[in-house]
Design a protein around this motif. Structure first.
Motif, PDB file in Angstrom:
ATOM      1  N   MET A 135      -6.761   8.527  -2.768  1.00  0.00           N
ATOM      2  CA  MET A 135      -7.277   8.521  -1.400  1.00  0.00           C
ATOM      3  C   MET A 135      -8.375   9.573  -1.252  1.00  0.00           C
ATOM      4  SD  MET A 135      -6.898   7.008   1.604  1.00  0.00           S
ATOM      5  CE  MET A 135      -5.208   6.515   2.050  1.00  0.00           C
ATOM      6  N   TYR A 136      -8.154  10.737  -1.812  1.00  0.00           N
ATOM      7  CA  TYR A 136      -9.160  11.787  -1.727  1.00  0.00           C
ATOM      8  C   TYR A 136     -10.457  11.369  -2.420  1.00  0.00           C
ATOM      9  CZ  TYR A 136     -11.504  16.276  -2.072  1.00  0.00           C
ATOM     10  OH  TYR A 136     -12.433  17.278  -1.983  1.00  0.00           O
ATOM     11  N   LEU A 137     -10.321  10.756  -3.595  1.00  0.00           N
ATOM     12  CA  LEU A 137     -11.504  10.279  -4.301  1.00  0.00           C
ATOM     13  C   LEU A 137     -12.241   9.220  -3.479  1.00  0.00           C
ATOM     14  CD1 LEU A 137     -10.025  10.029  -7.899  1.00  0.00           C
ATOM     15  CD2 LEU A 137     -11.945  11.482  -7.219  1.00  0.00           C
ATOM     16  N   ALA A 138     -11.490   8.297  -2.881  1.00  0.00           N
ATOM     17  CA  ALA A 138     -12.115   7.261  -2.056  1.00  0.00           C
ATOM     18  C   ALA A 138     -12.833   7.867  -0.861  1.00  0.00           C
ATOM     19  CB  ALA A 138     -11.061   6.266  -1.589  1.00  0.00           C
ATOM     20  N   ASP A 139     -12.206   8.837  -0.211  1.00  0.00           N
ATOM     21  CA  ASP A 139     -12.821   9.481   0.954  1.00  0.00           C
ATOM     22  C   ASP A 139     -14.108  10.213   0.573  1.00  0.00           C
ATOM     23  OD1 ASP A 139     -10.799   8.518   2.546  1.00  0.00           O
ATOM     24  OD2 ASP A 139      -9.751  10.431   2.748  1.00  0.00           O
ATOM     25  N   SER A 140     -14.122  10.789  -0.627  1.00  0.00           N
ATOM     26  CA  SER A 140     -15.330  11.481  -1.071  1.00  0.00           C
ATOM     27  C   SER A 140     -16.489  10.499  -1.212  1.00  0.00           C
ATOM     28  CB  SER A 140     -15.077  12.195  -2.403  1.00  0.00           C
ATOM     29  OG  SER A 140     -14.971  11.266  -3.473  1.00  0.00           O
ATOM     30  N   PRO A 150       0.835  -1.211   0.000  1.00  0.00           N
ATOM     31  CA  PRO A 150       0.000   0.000   0.000  1.00  0.00           C
ATOM     32  C   PRO A 150       0.866   1.256   0.000  1.00  0.00           C
ATOM     33  CG  PRO A 150      -0.733  -1.560   1.672  1.00  0.00           C
ATOM     34  CD  PRO A 150       0.591  -2.048   1.185  1.00  0.00           C
ATOM     35  N   LEU A 151       0.335   2.329  -0.570  1.00  0.00           N
ATOM     36  CA  LEU A 151       1.072   3.595  -0.616  1.00  0.00           C
ATOM     37  C   LEU A 151       0.775   4.416   0.635  1.00  0.00           C
ATOM     38  CD1 LEU A 151       0.503   4.713  -4.340  1.00  0.00           C
ATOM     39  CD2 LEU A 151       2.573   3.708  -3.325  1.00  0.00           C
ATOM     40  N   LYS A 152       1.815   4.946   1.243  1.00  0.00           N
ATOM     41  CA  LYS A 152       1.642   5.808   2.411  1.00  0.00           C
ATOM     42  C   LYS A 152       1.039   7.143   1.978  1.00  0.00           C
ATOM     43  CE  LYS A 152       2.961   5.485   6.161  1.00  0.00           C
ATOM     44  NZ  LYS A 152       2.257   5.091   7.419  1.00  0.00           N
ATOM     45  N   VAL A 153      -0.008   7.539   2.683  1.00  0.00           N
ATOM     46  CA  VAL A 153      -0.626   8.853   2.478  1.00  0.00           C
ATOM     47  C   VAL A 153      -0.807   9.458   3.861  1.00  0.00           C
ATOM     48  CG1 VAL A 153      -2.592  10.139   1.578  1.00  0.00           C
ATOM     49  CG2 VAL A 153      -1.822   8.062   0.406  1.00  0.00           C
ATOM     50  N   ALA A 178      -8.138   2.227  -3.384  1.00  0.00           N
ATOM     51  CA  ALA A 178      -7.830   2.704  -4.729  1.00  0.00           C
ATOM     52  C   ALA A 178      -8.961   2.366  -5.696  1.00  0.00           C
ATOM     53  CB  ALA A 178      -6.515   2.093  -5.211  1.00  0.00           C
ATOM     54  N   SER A 179      -9.508   1.152  -5.617  1.00  0.00           N
ATOM     55  CA  SER A 179     -10.624   0.768  -6.475  1.00  0.00           C
ATOM     56  C   SER A 179     -11.846   1.638  -6.202  1.00  0.00           C
ATOM     57  CB  SER A 179     -10.971  -0.706  -6.264  1.00  0.00           C
ATOM     58  OG  SER A 179      -9.916  -1.548  -6.671  1.00  0.00           O
ATOM     59  N   THR A 180     -12.077   1.939  -4.923  1.00  0.00           N
ATOM     60  CA  THR A 180     -13.179   2.825  -4.563  1.00  0.00           C
ATOM     61  C   THR A 180     -12.982   4.208  -5.167  1.00  0.00           C
ATOM     62  OG1 THR A 180     -13.576   1.642  -2.487  1.00  0.00           O
ATOM     63  CG2 THR A 180     -14.412   3.897  -2.632  1.00  0.00           C
ATOM     64  N   GLY A 181     -11.746   4.700  -5.126  1.00  0.00           N
ATOM     65  CA  GLY A 181     -11.453   6.010  -5.704  1.00  0.00           C
ATOM     66  C   GLY A 181     -11.708   6.052  -7.192  1.00  0.00           C
ATOM     67  N   LYS A 228       3.346   6.716  -9.987  1.00  0.00           N
ATOM     68  CA  LYS A 228       4.647   7.269  -9.612  1.00  0.00           C
ATOM     69  C   LYS A 228       4.878   7.203  -8.100  1.00  0.00           C
ATOM     70  CE  LYS A 228       4.294  10.484 -13.515  1.00  0.00           C
ATOM     71  NZ  LYS A 228       4.044  11.900 -13.899  1.00  0.00           N
ATOM     72  N   GLY A 229       3.945   6.538  -7.371  1.00  0.00           N
ATOM     73  CA  GLY A 229       4.151   6.335  -5.943  1.00  0.00           C
ATOM     74  C   GLY A 229       3.447   7.300  -5.026  1.00  0.00           C
ATOM     75  N   ARG A 230       2.563   8.153  -5.550  1.00  0.00           N
ATOM     76  CA  ARG A 230       1.826   9.108  -4.710  1.00  0.00           C
ATOM     77  C   ARG A 230       0.337   8.775  -4.744  1.00  0.00           C
ATOM     78  NH1 ARG A 230       4.909  12.452  -7.889  1.00  0.00           N
ATOM     79  NH2 ARG A 230       3.057  13.384  -8.865  1.00  0.00           N
ATOM     80  N   GLY A 231      -0.225   8.469  -3.586  1.00  0.00           N
ATOM     81  CA  GLY A 231      -1.607   8.015  -3.535  1.00  0.00           C
ATOM     82  C   GLY A 231      -2.621   9.029  -3.057  1.00  0.00           C
ATOM     83  N   ASP A 232      -2.203  10.292  -2.904  1.00  0.00           N
ATOM     84  CA  ASP A 232      -3.096  11.310  -2.339  1.00  0.00           C
ATOM     85  C   ASP A 232      -4.390  11.467  -3.143  1.00  0.00           C
ATOM     86  OD1 ASP A 232      -0.176  11.911  -1.902  1.00  0.00           O
ATOM     87  OD2 ASP A 232      -1.038  13.286  -0.412  1.00  0.00           O
TER      88      ASP A 232
END
Length: 501
Positions: A348-353, A302-305, A315-318, A341-345
């Motif tokens: 993650m934001y899309l999933a949280d929405s 998993p990517l650290k955010v 990620a699938s939810t996003g 490129k290794g950045r999951g922000d």
């Protein structure tokens, strides 16, 4: 960027031969012994990330309406429904109130109408715009299932790989989730659901002083509207059902149809992405392979955010969240490019929405109200074998979106369900306008003619564009037809079609 994205995510809540439907005259006061609504300032509206606090606007009012917890005991215990009203702005004769349900089940109508009102100026010219948190949602005795840390664990569960370990983890998580829902919200669980929400909506109609309910329902709101028109056909005014559900489908049918819908939308997104020379790949096959590789990597790395981790499940939810509207495709392209490129922000934001998680780590009832209402609205309780069969078929359609659906959680739900909300006909109601989109991932178009056929008084309008819901998609054709019906009573001719926006 986030402010624009939040607004875009929120919005994913003239033809020849028209007939005319008269508007009902608004009454001056509520009738039938219905409790009144005490309107006052709105003090707890939840705005999208980055928005400033809501300023006090005298034309935007919030209130509460007491309704029976158990309609079999109308004089017994009551719960409060939270409502919002955007007062009509025009100088022409007011047509009454227009009630909205923006979908879910589980979405807050109070929060959504506060933002969506900006896109509803034509309706607001003639109507007071009204929405509410249905019972079991947010401020209306909202269902809660554990604390924020427990919700984080539940929403982050992976769906890949599909093996015994994954199945065991999912089954255990479902049991724990259902147990927490019963512990925290056991009193309300038997009394939520669409039939009781329709009864609540008739109380809202009476309390605002309207002899007929004028209504716009989107997504799940189409089922709520269909049930209302079946339970109270003589009280239907002008009703539009956008992005319709077919209430008769089984868990398996719903899971497979929606999986195909999201896969089609995802493929459309990839085609548009590579056409615009995006970073995901030179062609659709390569782009798809790169995303698949990313998802597989996230199952073990998993990517650290910040203090959190972007799992494959998140990620699938996003990705799914961004497919609800073409407006969010550019943000999905950026989020996937960054993740490669290794950045999951972004993901993650899309999933949280989608899951209703705020920046402070708190959750709305979006993810808890949904199963609570869904499981009460059906007596179906699939066996483990049926759940595994559904999952296997869904994974063949799309490894990215395939899953067991809602059946696994409803299988262990602590209260029984009823099929009453699955049988609709609207016999004897005023004409109803149904709008179905050819590119809708969440409520695929095949459900639109099916619901239209079930509702004996309905007329179907087809939208050729992408996205979940047509009225707020930006299509001037659809907006003109809907507004023409709701304001002037002009029902589009059967077979009317609008091109993509």
């Amino acid at each position: 960027m986030r402010r624009v994205l939040a607004a875009a995510l929120l919005m994913t809540a003239a033809a020849a031969g028209c007939s005319t439907v008269p508007a009902a005259e608004p009454a001056t006061k509520s009738t039938g012994g219905i409790d009144t609504i005490n309107w006052g300032p709105c003090t707890d509206i939840k705005r999208p990330d980055g928005e400033p606090p809501a300023r006090q606007d005298a034309s935007v009012r919030c209130g509460k309406l007491a309704v029976p917890l158990d309609y079999a005991k109308p004089d017994g215990e009551k719960i409060d429904l939270a409502l919002i009203k955007l007062q009509a702005t025009g100088k022409a004769k007011k047509l009454g109130s227009m009630v909205f349900n923006f979908g879910g089940p589980g979405a807050s109508g109070v929060d959504t109408l506060d933002q969506a009102g900006k896109a509803l100026t034509a309706l607001r010219d003639r109507y007071d715009l009204v929405s509410f948190d249905p019972r079991g949602v947010e401020r209306s005795a909202g269902v809660r299932c554990g604390d924020n840390a427990e919700m984080d664990r539940f929403t982050a569960l992976d769906t890949l790989p599909v093996d015994n370990k994954t199945h065991q983890e999912a089954a255990q998580a479902n049991k724990q989730f259902a147990k927490l829902c019963e512990q925290n919200s056991g009193k309300i669980l038997p009394y939520i659901g669409t039939v009781n929400a329709a009864r609540d909506m008739d109380r809202i109609r009476a309390a605002v002083g309207d002899p007929k309910l004028n209504y716009v329902g989107m997504s799940y709101g189409t089922q709520l509207g269909a049930v209302y028109a079946t339970e109270f056909p003589k009280n239907v005014g002008r009703m539009v059902l956008d992005a319709p559900l077919d209430p008769t489908v089984t868990f398996e049918q719903r899971t497979l149809v929606q999986t195909r819908g999201f896969q089609r939308a995802y493929e459309s997104f990839l085609r548009a992405c590579v056409k615009n020379k995006c970073d995901l790949g030179a062609d659709q096959t390569t782009a798809d392979a790169n995303v698949e590789k990313l998802m597989n990597q996230l199952t073990t790395q998993p990517l650290k955010v910040g203090q959190r981790e972007l799992t494959q499940g998140l990620a699938s939810t996003g990705v799914a969240a961004a497919l609800y509207s073409e407006m969010t495709w550019p943000f999905l392209e950026q989020a996937l490019s960054e993740a490669l490129k290794g950045r999951g922000d972004g993901l993650m934001y899309l999933a949280d929405s989608y899951t209703g998680r705020s920046e402070d780590g708190s959750y709305s009832t979006q993810m808890t109200s949904f199963p609570a209402i869904t499981c009460v609205d059906t007596s179906e309780r699939p066996s483990e074998a049926e759940i595994r069969r559904t999952e296997a078929a869904a994974m063949k359609i799309s490894p990215l979106f395939g899953s067991e659906g809602s059946g696994g959680l409803c299988r262990v739900w602590p209260v029984k369900g009823s099929d009453q909300a699955r049988h609709v006909n609207a016999t004897g109601s005023a004409p109803i306008m149904v709008v179905g989109g050819k590119g809708d991932p969440a409520t695929p178009y095949e459900w639109a003619p099916k619901l239209t056929a079930q509702l004996k008084t309905a007329t179907l309008v087809t939208y050729e564009g992408e996205g979940h819901g047509a009225y707020l998609s930006g299509s001037k054709c659809i907006q003109g037809l809907v507004d023409g019906f709701l304001i002037d009573g002009k029902l589009p001719a059967r077979g009317t079609t609008c091109p993509a926006a």
